[in-house]
Write a protein that holds these residues in place. Structure first.
Motif, short mmCIF file in Angstrom:
data_model
loop_
_atom_site.label_atom_id
_atom_site.label_comp_id
_atom_site.label_asym_id
_atom_site.label_seq_id
_atom_site.Cartn_x
_atom_site.Cartn_y
_atom_site.Cartn_z
N LEU A 187 -7.34 11.07 -2.36
CA LEU A 187 -7.90 10.01 -3.20
C LEU A 187 -7.17 8.69 -2.98
CD1 LEU A 187 -8.37 11.95 -6.54
CD2 LEU A 187 -10.15 11.23 -4.95
N VAL A 188 -5.86 8.77 -2.89
CA VAL A 188 -5.07 7.55 -2.69
C VAL A 188 -5.30 6.98 -1.30
CG1 VAL A 188 -2.72 6.65 -2.57
CG2 VAL A 188 -3.34 8.25 -4.37
N THR A 189 -5.32 7.82 -0.28
CA THR A 189 -5.53 7.31 1.08
C THR A 189 -6.94 6.75 1.25
OG1 THR A 189 -6.05 9.54 1.85
CG2 THR A 189 -3.80 8.77 2.17
N PHE A 190 -7.92 7.36 0.61
CA PHE A 190 -9.29 6.83 0.66
C PHE A 190 -9.34 5.45 0.02
CE2 PHE A 190 -13.48 6.22 -1.24
CZ PHE A 190 -14.27 6.27 -0.10
N ASP A 191 -8.66 5.31 -1.11
CA ASP A 191 -8.64 4.02 -1.79
C ASP A 191 -7.94 2.97 -0.94
OD1 ASP A 191 -9.17 2.35 -4.10
OD2 ASP A 191 -7.00 2.38 -4.40
N MET A 192 -6.85 3.36 -0.28
CA MET A 192 -6.14 2.42 0.59
C MET A 192 -7.05 1.99 1.75
SD MET A 192 -2.30 4.05 0.71
CE MET A 192 -2.13 3.53 2.39
N SER A 195 0.82 -1.20 0.00
CA SER A 195 0.00 0.00 0.00
C SER A 195 0.86 1.26 0.00
CB SER A 195 -0.92 0.02 1.22
OG SER A 195 -1.82 -1.06 1.18
N ILE A 196 1.93 1.25 0.75
CA ILE A 196 2.83 2.41 0.79
C ILE A 196 3.49 2.59 -0.57
CG2 ILE A 196 4.98 3.27 1.79
CD1 ILE A 196 4.06 2.00 4.44
N LYS A 197 3.87 1.50 -1.20
CA LYS A 197 4.47 1.59 -2.53
C LYS A 197 3.46 2.14 -3.54
CE LYS A 197 7.90 -2.06 -1.98
NZ LYS A 197 8.33 -3.38 -2.43
#
Length: 64
Positions: free
Chosen positions: A54-59, A7-9
């Motif tokens: 957007l990315v953190t919500f998806d994660m 997820s971090i990558k």
């Protein structure tokens, strides 16, 4: 632990894509006029501000 690293990558990759998109927009703007460093920083900042949530919500969605 392994899924967290993935997820971090993915987050890092998505943010890099956002910065690259901002830079490509800046390159397009450079054709019509010279883009200053301040304008490039503003574009990159906007890419980060709007892309990071957007990315953190998806994660978070994928972890549930």
């Amino acid at each position: 632990m392994k899924t967290m690293m993935i997820s971090i990558k993915r987050l890092a990759a998505a943010l890099c894509c956002g910065v690259l998109a901002a830079l490509s927009l800046a390159a397009g703007a450079a054709e019509t006029g010279r883009l200053g460093a301040v304008e490039a920083i503003k574009i990159a900042t906007d890419a980060y501000i709007f892309g990071y949530p957007l990315v953190t919500f998806d994660m978070a969605r994928r972890q549930q």
